[in-house]
Design an enzyme around this catalytic site. Structure first.
Site, PDB file in Angstrom:
ATOM      1  N   ASP A  94      76.201   5.307 -12.527  1.00  0.00           N
ATOM      2  CA  ASP A  94      75.471   4.488 -13.506  1.00  0.00           C
ATOM      3  C   ASP A  94      74.684   3.342 -12.870  1.00  0.00           C
ATOM      4  OD1 ASP A  94      78.108   3.534 -12.935  1.00  0.00           O
ATOM      5  OD2 ASP A  94      78.036   2.188 -14.656  1.00  0.00           O
ATOM      6  N   GLU A 152      80.810   3.146 -14.406  1.00  0.00           N
ATOM      7  CA  GLU A 152      81.708   2.289 -13.622  1.00  0.00           C
ATOM      8  C   GLU A 152      81.532   0.831 -14.019  1.00  0.00           C
ATOM      9  OE1 GLU A 152      83.068  -0.558 -10.999  1.00  0.00           O
ATOM     10  OE2 GLU A 152      80.937  -0.138 -11.032  1.00  0.00           O
TER      11      GLU A 152
END
Ligand code: NI
Length: 406
Positions: A94, A152
């Site tokens: 991400d 994350e």
């Protein structure tokens, strides 16, 4: 593992020397993947295009079985042709809600979203690792699970969700890395034991009574009360925590008021608490609330307080860390390794470590000469792309060690 010796007789064991030329040959591809991902960043839980790209690349690799455990994550499994352990290698995928300020050809094409933490690099490295190991599956003992984890950056994080989906079932060791801008490129950092803190968050609304700034006696001023609370909260770490136990309490938001002549009716405070020790972690919310309750009641205000637990601390397994220290020293030489101090940053890699011994490594990505010096989560964050090859070489060596010497 019982037929290990006979396996070795028939198939020369894979060595990292054997793979080095292939690693070098793959580097342009790794850089290409990283730049492509960098151009098309997506924030946590919204990695639709990113996960599709990863899925497409992995699906084209012979020997991998590829799955989508959640909407925006991908897991690929490589079964070697010989008996051996199952290991997991994790990358996060991400990006962050940041407007990129780097002037590079592969600058983010999505305004306000940027790979400003290096997860694009992590993804490219693990894609390359899967490519490399899949080519040699005839010689490979054991099974490797490549985890491309969403989210994350935002609690509750993607790792816990993937663990619930069973990605750690049967795994005996888990490894991962972070490209690290505080560390010069060419170095690899390992930490034995507690490595990254538990990042908790808190919010507090102070409820007073608003009124005219010139008549404070007719109000209960939440700004004056909040200022005392911010000051008093500093005592939690400095006066109640054992100085040898790492802890941070930061108030990072203090929002109140609308005009110079109005005392507002409420004020909002928020921040983060970072700890390693579970007992200490458990005790801090009550200490904070005691201070908030005491000060608000002393001045006739009231409050709402909430405390949310974030990820567990990352704790690297000491035996596995020792083993990977040896891997780094053999692969790169003793000068490459940095025995790092723990960081108060957080990481949901810890979720995997609840299921199997794991080690999270740091791969230097800074280059002062090139001006690649900005910290993670900065609009000008960059990596020295030489770190991609180093990360790939580290994960290759580590994976082979874990698969062949159990
Ligand atoms: Ni990160």
């Amino acid at each position: 593992m019982t037929d290990h010796a006979s396996t070795a007789q028939h198939f020369p064991p894979l060595s990292q020397e054997f793979l080095q030329d292939e690693i070098d040959a793959l580097l342009p591809q790794v850089i290409g993947w990283r730049r492509h991902l960098h151009m098309h960043p997506e924030v946590a839980f919204e990695e639709v295009r990113t996960s599709q790209t990863i899925f497409d690349i992995l699906s084209a690799i012979e020997g991998l079985s590829v799955a989508r455990p959640t909407r925006t994550s991908v897991v690929a499994e490589l079964r070697g042709q010989h008996t051996g352990p199952t290991i997991a290698v994790r990358s996060d995928i991400d990006a962050l809600p940041i407007l990129e300020e780097n002037d590079v050809a592969y600058r983010s094409r999505t305004d306000g979203v940027m790979h400003a933490c290096g997860h694009d690099g992590h993804t490219a490295i693990v894609l390359a690792l899967a490519t490399l190991l899949a080519r040699h599956r005839q010689k490979l003992p054991g099974t490797v699970r490549f985890i491309f984890q969403h989210a994350e950056e935002v609690a509750p994080g993607g790792a816990e969700e993937l663990v619930q989906q069973g990605v750690m079932d049967g795994v005996v060791h888990v490894i991962g890395l972070h490209l690290w801008s505080p560390m010069p490129v060419g170095r690899i950092g390992l930490i034995s034991g507690p490595a990254m803190a538990a990042p908790d968050t808190f919010q507090c609304t102070l409820l007073g009574t608003g009124g005219h700034a010139a008549m404070p006696h007719q109000t209960v001023d939440p700004i004056a009360i909040g200022a005392q609370i911010v000051t008093a909260l500093q005592q939690v770490v400095s006066r109640t925590v054992d100085p040898l136990d790492p802890a941070v309490l930061s108030v990072t938001q203090f929002i109140a008021g609308t005009a110079f002549n109005v005392i507002p009716g409420s004020a909002y405070l928020a921040g983060t608490v970072r700890t390693f020790d579970p007992g200490l972690r458990a005790s801090i919310p009550a200490q904070m609330e005691r201070i908030i309750a005491g000060i608000t009641s002393a001045f006739g205000a009231s409050y709402e307080f909430s405390y949310e637990r974030g990820y567990r601390p990352v704790v690297n397994d000491p035996a596995l860390t020792a083993r990977l220290t040896e891997v780094v020293e053999t692969t790169f030489g003793v000068d490459t390794l940095i025995e790092m101090r723990p960081s108060m940053g957080g990481e949901d890699f810890s979720a995997y470590q609840q299921r199997a011994p794991g080690v999270f490594a740091f791969v230097g990505a800074r280059n002062d000469a090139e001006g690649i010096t900005f910290p993670h989560h900065h609009p000008r964050f960059q990596i020295d792309e030489a770190s991609l090859g180093i990360g790939l070489r580290y994960l290759t060596a580590a994976s082979l060690d874990l698969l062949t010497k159990s």
